[in-house]
Design a protein around this motif. Sequence first.
Motif, PDB file in Angstrom:
ATOM      1  N   GLY A 109      49.834  14.495 -24.953  1.00 51.85           N
ATOM      2  CA  GLY A 109      49.982  15.923 -25.162  1.00 51.85           C
ATOM      3  C   GLY A 109      50.823  16.611 -24.099  1.00 51.85           C
ATOM      4  O   GLY A 109      50.600  17.769 -23.781  1.00 51.85           O
ATOM      5  N   LEU A 119      45.688  18.643 -25.402  1.00 53.54           N
ATOM      6  CA  LEU A 119      46.017  18.972 -26.789  1.00 53.54           C
ATOM      7  C   LEU A 119      46.053  20.482 -26.952  1.00 53.54           C
ATOM      8  O   LEU A 119      45.473  21.223 -26.146  1.00 53.54           O
ATOM      9  CB  LEU A 119      44.978  18.393 -27.753  1.00 53.54           C
ATOM     10  N   VAL A 177      45.867  11.082 -31.937  1.00 60.53           N
ATOM     11  CA  VAL A 177      46.862  11.668 -31.048  1.00 60.53           C
ATOM     12  C   VAL A 177      47.575  10.558 -30.285  1.00 60.53           C
ATOM     13  O   VAL A 177      46.948   9.711 -29.664  1.00 60.53           O
ATOM     14  CB  VAL A 177      46.182  12.642 -30.077  1.00 60.53           C
ATOM     15  N   ASP A 229      48.851  17.912 -31.119  1.00 62.26           N
ATOM     16  CA  ASP A 229      50.123  18.345 -30.558  1.00 62.26           C
ATOM     17  C   ASP A 229      50.700  19.330 -31.563  1.00 62.26           C
ATOM     18  O   ASP A 229      51.065  18.962 -32.687  1.00 62.26           O
ATOM     19  CB  ASP A 229      51.029  17.127 -30.370  1.00 62.26           C
TER      20      ASP A 229
END
Length: 678
Positions: free
Chosen positions: A36, A368, A204, A331
């Motif tokens: 992130g 994030l 992620v 993201d």
Amino acid sequence: MPENPSGDEEALSPHERSNVPFEGLPGAERWVVYSGGERVGSVDVRDDGAEALVDYRVDTNGRGAKLREHIGLDPSGLPRRWEIDGTSLMGGAVRERFTVAGNRCEWTSQADEGDRPAHPPALYLANDTSPYASGVYARAALAAGGTVDALPSGKLTVKHLRPVRLAGTDLEAYVLAGVGLFPEFVLLDEQRRMVAKLGGTLMVREVVVREDHADAYPELVALDRELGAHHARRIQHRIRHRFDTPVRVRDVRVFDPHTLTLTGPCSVVFFRGRVTAVERGSELTSGEVQIDGQGGTLLAGLHDMHTHTTAAAGSFFLAAGVTTVRDMGNDNAMLLDLIPKVDSGELPGPTIVPSGLIEGRSPYSAALGVLPETLEEAIDAVRWYAARGYHQIKIYNSVDPSWPERIAAEAHRLGLRVTGHVPAFTTPDEMMLAGFDEITHINQLVLGWLLDKDEDTRTPLRLTAMARARDLDLDGARVRRTLGLMRRLGVGLDTTAVILERLMLSRAGQVQQGDVPYLYHTPVGYQRYRRRTFVPAKDEEQLRAYEESFPVLLRVMAMLHEAGVPLWPGTDDGTGFTLHRELELYVAAGIPAARVLRMATLDCAEHLGRGWRSGSVELGKDADLVLLDGDPTLDISAIRRIRMVVKRGDVYFPAEIYPELNIAPFGESPAIQTGVSQ
């Protein structure tokens, strides 16, 4: 650290050398781990071609692996020795060994132990390892011509994708397959040394890059999206079926979420993404495509109400019958780029309903969404999300407990709901009174009954404290107060019970009940990943505490359901298989299977404000459909036997999707007739 008064590193044993600090050693290199946009870890390596010493450390969201590795390589790049010590993601102990001695090779890990002849040679796939392993795998597979036999079983392949120029350096991009469920992209230099690793997860994504190229992180993020989308686009081209004529699914029984029953045999017709008929019999119209349901069950597409979606996850969701997901923090740039590509059919995947994550700054922050420094910045983030059509705001662990009331007020003013973790040093009750419309994760709710207010839930304690639940008094005043607030304020719970089961009941070398139906169809690397302990435990008594506590969480779910508190099935995962287990756990908690099916279809659709167009098989609604064998109102596990999935009129067959994902299919596709005439 062993004593070594002489300072002579070569005087130490291989295992002792793996514990020598890297600083100042000749030949040491560092890879940076990003998540992130934040630096969350490092991989320090000393590799002379015959021996590699690796120090891997990650700290993100209050957790992360800490591993030391010693790898001995033969001239072809195959490991002859691999020693790994440390702790895994949640702090579980790791001690893994692989050796080749004479004509035998042996291994022992959290997942398994075994031995076999050393010839023909094969590539050992480590169970608990660092990202540097991807470079080892890629070099070994390339030296073998692109495909190499793997240990304990299977094959690993590496395929060239295209040249890449990164920060002025010419590299080559490759895709690795056969390690886990999902592709890994590696960038190699002209000596076939790894410069960066991308992808490799269904949630992620991490970016791992050699420190001398760390400034190229923005380029790598773009490349990660590009390669991931390219891979998914190629899969979509092979698995998506589009028909320009009406499609009739005949001889099916339709699940009606209003009556919680199946209809008698009937046909369902859809055309251009909409259901155009639900009728008894099979009255054909000229030119229809006809699909034989063979007496199976047809229901609306399933929902997963807790995901962190990527391009790689889309095919997995569709194969599992999931046609709508709620993304619970991501993201933001990646997600806003992904949604229109999925909606247009360019990439495979379910409809994505986004949530805007707001996290506070702390040593435990999740990298994030948006990480504001001040309350004013947090309010601005709410407005940013609202302007882009997000469904709700999700508040996370490190947010200042004094902020949620103002955040929630602004979100509600703009028409957004508010959900989230319970920030550290506060309680679920206080957050509901501050404006939460929903609590995320059953453990976040139960922590309010287990912890003192000064205990820090930004750490893995928010999960490991569940071992205390076996002593929880469900008739106690704290529990009654919380349930009363939930009923009075209309607050629901996003359960993700499957993740708690996976954590609390994980045991080295064992396959959990929820994984048995599918695990042996997957690549061996993923099979081994699932057969390990995630929770730290000093002795059997601590493990028993987890085992005795998990049923308490199911009883909490039953109490909430009986009290009329809305429950939303979600997984915090991206494989699709875990949603099936989540629904099985709802039934294990005592909720009738037909009611669980309604929760996963119409209830979720209505909760997301989409009930007018999805959630049931009805005239005029979206053609989001799942065809399966058996009757899931009697046996919820029938939800696993999926033969066809329709997402807004696009037809997919799991038997065609799974081979694209290195998974052995579970059944056959239904028969199709095209151009049927009267």
